[in-house]
Scaffold this motif. Structure first.
Motif, PDB file in Angstrom:
ATOM      1  N   VAL A 278       0.873  -1.174   0.000  1.00 34.55           N
ATOM      2  CA  VAL A 278       0.000   0.000   0.000  1.00 34.55           C
ATOM      3  C   VAL A 278       0.910   1.224   0.000  1.00 34.55           C
ATOM      4  CG1 VAL A 278      -1.746   1.303   1.262  1.00 34.55           C
ATOM      5  CG2 VAL A 278      -1.859  -1.191   1.206  1.00 34.55           C
ATOM      6  N   MET A 279       0.736   2.083  -1.006  1.00 32.33           N
ATOM      7  CA  MET A 279       1.565   3.275  -1.130  1.00 32.33           C
ATOM      8  C   MET A 279       0.695   4.503  -0.960  1.00 32.33           C
ATOM      9  SD  MET A 279       3.641   2.107  -4.507  1.00 32.33           S
ATOM     10  CE  MET A 279       2.164   1.386  -5.222  1.00 32.33           C
ATOM     11  N   LEU A 280       1.146   5.433  -0.123  1.00 35.10           N
ATOM     12  CA  LEU A 280       0.455   6.708   0.011  1.00 35.10           C
ATOM     13  C   LEU A 280       0.888   7.604  -1.136  1.00 35.10           C
ATOM     14  CD1 LEU A 280       0.827   7.232   3.853  1.00 35.10           C
ATOM     15  CD2 LEU A 280      -1.132   6.332   2.599  1.00 35.10           C
ATOM     16  N   LEU A 281      -0.081   8.167  -1.832  1.00 42.25           N
ATOM     17  CA  LEU A 281       0.179   9.000  -2.996  1.00 42.25           C
ATOM     18  C   LEU A 281      -0.261  10.429  -2.696  1.00 42.25           C
ATOM     19  CD1 LEU A 281      -1.263   6.481  -5.592  1.00 42.25           C
ATOM     20  CD2 LEU A 281       1.148   6.875  -5.079  1.00 42.25           C
ATOM     21  N   PRO A 282       0.216  11.387  -3.483  1.00 40.55           N
ATOM     22  CA  PRO A 282      -0.203  12.773  -3.268  1.00 40.55           C
ATOM     23  C   PRO A 282      -1.714  12.925  -3.368  1.00 40.55           C
ATOM     24  CG  PRO A 282       1.640  12.660  -4.802  1.00 40.55           C
ATOM     25  CD  PRO A 282       1.192  11.249  -4.548  1.00 40.55           C
ATOM     26  N   GLY A 283      -2.256  13.872  -2.637  1.00 42.31           N
ATOM     27  CA  GLY A 283      -3.681  14.145  -2.689  1.00 42.31           C
ATOM     28  C   GLY A 283      -4.510  13.183  -1.870  1.00 42.31           C
ATOM     29  N   ALA A 284      -3.931  12.605  -0.840  1.00 47.40           N
ATOM     30  CA  ALA A 284      -4.616  11.679   0.060  1.00 47.40           C
ATOM     31  C   ALA A 284      -5.110  10.421  -0.653  1.00 47.40           C
ATOM     32  CB  ALA A 284      -5.773  12.373   0.777  1.00 47.40           C
ATOM     33  N   ALA A 285      -4.429  10.030  -1.738  1.00 49.38           N
ATOM     34  CA  ALA A 285      -4.782   8.805  -2.472  1.00 49.38           C
ATOM     35  C   ALA A 285      -3.896   7.654  -1.999  1.00 49.38           C
ATOM     36  CB  ALA A 285      -4.609   9.025  -3.966  1.00 49.38           C
ATOM     37  N   VAL A 286      -4.356   6.447  -2.227  1.00 48.68           N
ATOM     38  CA  VAL A 286      -3.609   5.236  -1.874  1.00 48.68           C
ATOM     39  C   VAL A 286      -3.525   4.364  -3.116  1.00 48.68           C
ATOM     40  CG1 VAL A 286      -3.602   3.185  -0.408  1.00 48.68           C
ATOM     41  CG2 VAL A 286      -4.424   5.341   0.505  1.00 48.68           C
ATOM     42  N   GLY A 287      -2.365   3.740  -3.347  1.00 45.68           N
ATOM     43  CA  GLY A 287      -2.190   2.884  -4.513  1.00 45.68           C
ATOM     44  C   GLY A 287      -1.613   1.534  -4.136  1.00 45.68           C
ATOM     45  N   ARG A 288      -1.791   0.573  -5.030  1.00 48.22           N
ATOM     46  CA  ARG A 288      -1.237  -0.770  -4.880  1.00 48.22           C
ATOM     47  C   ARG A 288      -0.586  -1.168  -6.199  1.00 48.22           C
ATOM     48  NH1 ARG A 288      -5.692  -4.489  -1.960  1.00 48.22           N
ATOM     49  NH2 ARG A 288      -3.923  -5.906  -1.873  1.00 48.22           N
ATOM     50  N   SER A 289       0.362  -2.073  -6.137  1.00 41.77           N
ATOM     51  CA  SER A 289       1.004  -2.581  -7.343  1.00 41.77           C
ATOM     52  C   SER A 289       0.054  -3.490  -8.112  1.00 41.77           C
ATOM     53  CB  SER A 289       2.258  -3.381  -6.991  1.00 41.77           C
ATOM     54  OG  SER A 289       3.213  -2.561  -6.379  1.00 41.77           O
ATOM     55  N   LEU A 290       0.126  -3.401  -9.439  1.00 42.00           N
ATOM     56  CA  LEU A 290      -0.669  -4.253 -10.319  1.00 42.00           C
ATOM     57  C   LEU A 290       0.255  -5.008 -11.257  1.00 42.00           C
ATOM     58  CD1 LEU A 290      -3.439  -1.777 -11.555  1.00 42.00           C
ATOM     59  CD2 LEU A 290      -3.686  -3.541  -9.817  1.00 42.00           C
ATOM     60  N   LEU A 291      -0.063  -6.246 -11.541  1.00 47.13           N
ATOM     61  CA  LEU A 291       0.605  -7.003 -12.587  1.00 47.13           C
ATOM     62  C   LEU A 291      -0.347  -7.020 -13.770  1.00 47.13           C
ATOM     63  CD1 LEU A 291       2.903  -8.814 -13.599  1.00 47.13           C
ATOM     64  CD2 LEU A 291       1.698 -10.760 -12.576  1.00 47.13           C
ATOM     65  N   LEU A 292       0.087  -6.429 -14.883  1.00 45.01           N
ATOM     66  CA  LEU A 292      -0.752  -6.357 -16.079  1.00 45.01           C
ATOM     67  C   LEU A 292      -0.242  -7.359 -17.103  1.00 45.01           C
ATOM     68  CD1 LEU A 292      -0.995  -2.480 -16.410  1.00 45.01           C
ATOM     69  CD2 LEU A 292      -2.602  -4.040 -15.298  1.00 45.01           C
ATOM     70  N   ALA A 293      -1.164  -8.070 -17.742  1.00 45.73           N
ATOM     71  CA  ALA A 293      -0.779  -9.105 -18.705  1.00 45.73           C
ATOM     72  C   ALA A 293      -0.197  -8.503 -19.983  1.00 45.73           C
ATOM     73  CB  ALA A 293      -1.979  -9.989 -19.032  1.00 45.73           C
ATOM     74  N   GLU A 294      -0.626  -7.274 -20.334  1.00 45.70           N
ATOM     75  CA  GLU A 294      -0.168  -6.704 -21.591  1.00 45.70           C
ATOM     76  C   GLU A 294      -0.226  -5.191 -21.553  1.00 45.70           C
ATOM     77  OE1 GLU A 294      -1.498  -6.905 -26.241  1.00 45.70           O
ATOM     78  OE2 GLU A 294      -1.740  -8.687 -24.993  1.00 45.70           O
ATOM     79  N   MET A 295       0.797  -4.553 -22.161  1.00 49.11           N
ATOM     80  CA  MET A 295       0.828  -3.106 -22.307  1.00 49.11           C
ATOM     81  C   MET A 295       1.860  -2.785 -23.386  1.00 49.11           C
ATOM     82  SD  MET A 295       1.343  -0.095 -19.502  1.00 49.11           S
ATOM     83  CE  MET A 295      -0.312  -0.289 -18.865  1.00 49.11           C
ATOM     84  N   THR A 296       1.628  -1.729 -24.132  1.00 46.97           N
ATOM     85  CA  THR A 296       2.572  -1.315 -25.168  1.00 46.97           C
ATOM     86  C   THR A 296       3.763  -0.621 -24.527  1.00 46.97           C
ATOM     87  OG1 THR A 296       0.778  -1.060 -26.751  1.00 46.97           O
ATOM     88  CG2 THR A 296       2.847   0.051 -27.277  1.00 46.97           C
ATOM     89  N   LEU A 297       4.962  -1.011 -24.947  1.00 53.38           N
ATOM     90  CA  LEU A 297       6.220  -0.459 -24.419  1.00 53.38           C
ATOM     91  C   LEU A 297       7.066  -0.033 -25.605  1.00 53.38           C
ATOM     92  CD1 LEU A 297       8.375  -0.148 -22.105  1.00 53.38           C
ATOM     93  CD2 LEU A 297       8.990  -2.506 -22.576  1.00 53.38           C
ATOM     94  N   SER A 298       7.601   1.189 -25.557  1.00 54.02           N
ATOM     95  CA  SER A 298       8.506   1.627 -26.621  1.00 54.02           C
ATOM     96  C   SER A 298       9.716   2.304 -25.997  1.00 54.02           C
ATOM     97  CB  SER A 298       7.790   2.570 -27.582  1.00 54.02           C
ATOM     98  OG  SER A 298       7.451   3.772 -26.924  1.00 54.02           O
ATOM     99  N   GLY A 299      10.807   2.243 -26.710  1.00 55.42           N
ATOM    100  CA  GLY A 299      12.061   2.807 -26.243  1.00 55.42           C
ATOM    101  C   GLY A 299      13.173   1.793 -26.442  1.00 55.42           C
ATOM    102  N   SER A 300      14.384   2.201 -26.135  1.00 48.29           N
ATOM    103  CA  SER A 300      15.490   1.264 -26.311  1.00 48.29           C
ATOM    104  C   SER A 300      16.249   1.076 -25.019  1.00 48.29           C
ATOM    105  CB  SER A 300      16.442   1.763 -27.388  1.00 48.29           C
ATOM    106  OG  SER A 300      16.891   3.067 -27.093  1.00 48.29           O
TER     107      SER A 300
END
Length: 103
Positions: free
Chosen positions: A81-103
């Motif tokens: 559980v990560m405290l984020l700016p603006g009194a928000a809370v986040g958690r890590s997600l494992l995503l099956a697919e996402m576009t990635l570009s760069g070298s």
């Protein structure tokens, strides 16, 4: 299933995929996200994970998707559980697919 990605218990979840980008920071959320369509394209940095083992650091890449596609591709949920700016809370997600570009 909830996971602590650094533990042995969940390394099998990461090993289900040949290559995973473990994103540790994103940049440009304010300018690369379109709230009407849900499209986003942001800068990212983190670590490559290959066959469940952490590898080299990755910098100056772009990740892109839509919020709708990202929610459909959730393959795991971290128990951190990560405290984020603006009194928000986040958690890590494992995503099956996402576009990635760069070298």
């Amino acid at each position: 299933r909830n996971c602590d990605w650094s533990s042995d218990v969940c390394s099998s979840d990461l090993a289900r995929f040949d290559e995973v980008l473990y994103v540790q920071a994103v940049h440009g959320l304010h300018s690369g996200t379109y709230p009407i369509s849900g499209d986003f394209s942001v800068g990212a940095e983190g670590l490559m994970v290959r066959n469940g083992a952490y590898g080299e650091p990755v910098r100056e890449v772009t990740i892109a998707s839509t919020v709708q596609r990202m929610l459909l591709d959730v393959a795991g949920l971290g128990d951190d559980v990560m405290l984020l700016p603006g009194a928000a809370v986040g958690r890590s997600l494992l995503l099956a697919e996402m576009t990635l570009s760069g070298s």
